[in-house]
Enzyme design. Structure first.
Site, PDB file in Angstrom:
ATOM      1  N   LYS A 126       0.719  -1.105  -0.070  1.00  0.00           N
ATOM      2  CA  LYS A 126      -0.022  -0.031  -0.205  1.00  0.00           C
ATOM      3  C   LYS A 126       0.991   1.277  -0.123  1.00  0.00           C
ATOM      4  O   LYS A 126       0.413   2.198  -0.539  1.00  0.00           O
ATOM      5  CB  LYS A 126      -0.889   0.077   1.089  1.00  0.00           C
ATOM      6  CG  LYS A 126      -2.200  -0.921   0.931  1.00  0.00           C
ATOM      7  CD  LYS A 126      -3.128  -0.546   2.135  1.00  0.00           C
ATOM      8  CE  LYS A 126      -4.515  -1.364   1.868  1.00  0.00           C
ATOM      9  NZ  LYS A 126      -4.271  -2.935   1.753  1.00  0.00           N
TER      10      LYS A 126
ATOM     11  N   GLU B 145     -10.385   7.412   3.882  1.00  0.00           N
ATOM     12  CA  GLU B 145     -10.965   6.579   4.978  1.00  0.00           C
ATOM     13  C   GLU B 145     -10.046   5.572   5.140  1.00  0.00           C
ATOM     14  O   GLU B 145      -9.395   5.163   4.400  1.00  0.00           O
ATOM     15  CB  GLU B 145     -12.383   6.386   4.485  1.00  0.00           C
ATOM     16  CG  GLU B 145     -12.486   5.211   3.440  1.00  0.00           C
ATOM     17  CD  GLU B 145     -11.815   5.500   2.210  1.00  0.00           C
ATOM     18  OE1 GLU B 145     -11.752   6.560   1.886  1.00  0.00           O
ATOM     19  OE2 GLU B 145     -11.097   4.543   1.329  1.00  0.00           O
TER      20      GLU B 145
ATOM     21  N   SER C  43       1.642  -9.920  -1.078  1.00  0.00           N
ATOM     22  CA  SER C  43       1.113  -8.412  -0.835  1.00  0.00           C
ATOM     23  C   SER C  43       1.693  -7.579   0.376  1.00  0.00           C
ATOM     24  O   SER C  43       1.930  -6.641   0.695  1.00  0.00           O
ATOM     25  CB  SER C  43      -0.284  -8.031  -1.090  1.00  0.00           C
ATOM     26  OG  SER C  43      -0.987  -8.936  -0.507  1.00  0.00           O
TER      27      SER C  43
HETATM   28  C1  PLP Z   1      -5.128  -3.910   1.670  1.00  0.00           C
HETATM   29  C2  PLP Z   1      -4.535  -5.026   1.133  1.00  0.00           C
HETATM   30  C3  PLP Z   1      -4.774  -5.895   0.443  1.00  0.00           C
HETATM   31  C4  PLP Z   1      -5.852  -5.729  -0.525  1.00  0.00           C
HETATM   32  O1  PLP Z   1      -6.050  -4.605  -1.459  1.00  0.00           O
HETATM   33  P1  PLP Z   1      -5.645  -4.728  -2.898  1.00  0.00           P
HETATM   34  O2  PLP Z   1      -6.116  -3.152  -3.297  1.00  0.00           O
HETATM   35  O3  PLP Z   1      -6.678  -5.490  -3.375  1.00  0.00           O
HETATM   36  O4  PLP Z   1      -4.309  -4.937  -3.262  1.00  0.00           O
HETATM   37  C5  PLP Z   1      -4.086  -7.099   0.055  1.00  0.00           C
HETATM   38  N1  PLP Z   1      -3.035  -7.591   0.631  1.00  0.00           N
HETATM   39  C6  PLP Z   1      -2.501  -6.684   1.720  1.00  0.00           C
HETATM   40  C7  PLP Z   1      -1.370  -6.942   2.696  1.00  0.00           C
HETATM   41  C8  PLP Z   1      -3.359  -5.550   2.018  1.00  0.00           C
HETATM   42  O5  PLP Z   1      -2.665  -4.867   3.091  1.00  0.00           O
END
Ligand code: PLP
Length: 406
Positions: free
Chosen positions: A101, A123, A388
């Site tokens: 993010k 938000e 992610s």
């Molecule tokens: C917020 C988050 C997501 C989901 O958000 P996307 O916009 O779909 O990427 C996925 N993995 C992690 C670790 C997150 O913090």
């Protein structure tokens, strides 16, 4: 490469179009006073993103502050446990703050600075976007107002503390159910009052134009890095690329690097407890076309056509729609969307932890779970997973709800 009449050689020049459409999806469905503010952001972004000064500053920040490039790791023991297919992970868990993010938050906050804004507004639901944006605001010396439902504030105490330590103002929203939807409404209301001084920073590839495009562009560093790192490691491209899809930002970032390659691409949604409405958040797999939060996409609706209640073990995937570009790539078939259950996800969470020494975010564990199933079907080849984020935030919850397996 051409796919269903879409030319991927020139894809990023043509998608979205000037009005923010990916085919029939996207656009901007917001009150006129907010539209003026969105037009200002679009105008500024389209100019500034071509500035070598901006590009070089963002590159320097990614290297010196975020710790990019994040590595690609070969998951040797997990692969061996499944058969012959080799699994690799792009390590966004090693990006500063522990997830992808920050990639778009640093971009959005840098844009705010170039536009002469003093404040960023957003938000947050689980608090992950709020923490990433508060980090970016601290770095650039911007004020930061994060709107959060009162119920979420109670549930997400550690993230609320992080935001406050980073100097953000956490604004408690006490309307309605006191969760994400009310926080979105309150943040938009604040933005329409303050847009001369402030910029709204959306947390995924969702919302009105230009956010789905802008957030994708900022996240595309993930796919661009991963493609060249993977090529350097193996001399070829992976057979498949996999990412989890909530709003869809980590997935779009990863996919952006591979859309024009002969690579199978999979976006994985949370099946939660099962396919009944209310038990999952698999909007692309089970939803239909509709407008919410200012954009047209595929969404899960209740009997009145409003956004349906959704559920996932991963709070970051708990959203009744996904970005318009995913809806488009879904319809033309360039990306395949599939689901994994909570149970498969928790299994993958422990497998990756114990076989590789990587505790994944529960969101990311969805992608790992699907890759593990795909590896067993494929028999040979290689799969690149977008990991992610890291799972520190999820450990207490997993242990409390599922216990520790033997
Ligand atoms: C917020 C988050 C997501 C989901 O958000 P996307 O916009 O779909 O990427 C996925 N993995 C992690 C670790 C997150 O913090």
């Amino acid at each position: 490469m051409k796919y269903a009449n879409v030319d991927f050689d020139t894809y990023f020049r043509n998608y979205p179009d000037a009005n923010g459409y990916f085919g029939k999806y996207g656009g901007s469905f917001i009150p006129p006073e907010l539209q003026a503010a969105m037009d200002e952001i679009t105008e500024a972004y389209m100019t500034i993103c071509k500035s070598s000064k901006f590009i070089n500053e963002l590159r320097r920040i990614r290297k010196e502050f975020q710790g990019r490039p994040t590595p690609v790791s070969h998951l040797e023991r997990l692969s061996a446990s499944l058969g012959n297919v080799q699994l690799y992970a792009k390590r966004e868990d090693l990006n500063h703050t522990g997830a992808h993010k920050l990639n778009h938050c640093m971009g959005e906050a840098l844009l705010a600075k170039y536009m002469g804004k003093k404040k960023v507004i957003a938000e947050t639901g689980a608090g992950q976007h709020g923490v990433a944006l508060a980090t970016a605001a601290a770095y650039f010396g911007l004020d930061c107002d994060i709107y959060m439902g009162a119920v979420d504030i109670k549930k997400q105490a550690p993230n609320v503390a992080r935001m406050k330590i980073l100097g953000a103002r956490v604004v408690e929203v006490t309307d309605g159910l006191q969760t994400l939807k009310e926080a979105v409404d309150a943040a938009f209301a604040a933005y329409s009052r303050e847009y001369k001084e402030a910029i709204y920073c959306i947390g995924s590839v969702v919302g009105p134009h230009p956010f789905p495009m802008m957030v994708r562009d900022f996240q595309s560093v993930v796919g661009i890095e991963a493609r060249s790192q993977y090529l350097e490691m193996t001399g070829e491209l992976p057979d498949a690329v996999v990412a989890c899809v909530g709003g869809g930002s980590n997935a779009m970032g990863m996919f952006a690097g591979f859309l024009n390659d002969p690579v199978d691409i999979y976006g994985i949604e949370p099946l939660g407890r099962g396919p009944a409405l209310g038990d999952h958040a698999a909007s692309l797999s089970y939803g239909s076309e509709g407008i919410m939060h200012g954009f047209n996409s595929i969404m899960l609706k209740d009997e009145n056509g409003d956004p349906a209640p959704v559920y996932s073990v991963a709070s970051g995937l708990d959203y009744p729609s996904s970005g318009p570009e995913h809806a488009f790539l879904h319809d033309i078939g360039r990306v395949k969307y599939d689901v994994v259950s909570d149970e498969e996800t928790i299994d993958a969470f422990f497998k990756l932890s114990r076989l590789e020494g990587i505790i994944p975010a529960i969101e990311s564990a969805h992608a790992v779970a699907f890759a593990m199933k795909l590896a067993q079907q494929m028999k040979r080849g290689a799969i690149l997973i977008n990991l992610s984020g890291r799972g520190d935030k999820d450990m207490d919850y997993v242990i409390e709800k599922y216990g520790i397996p033997d």
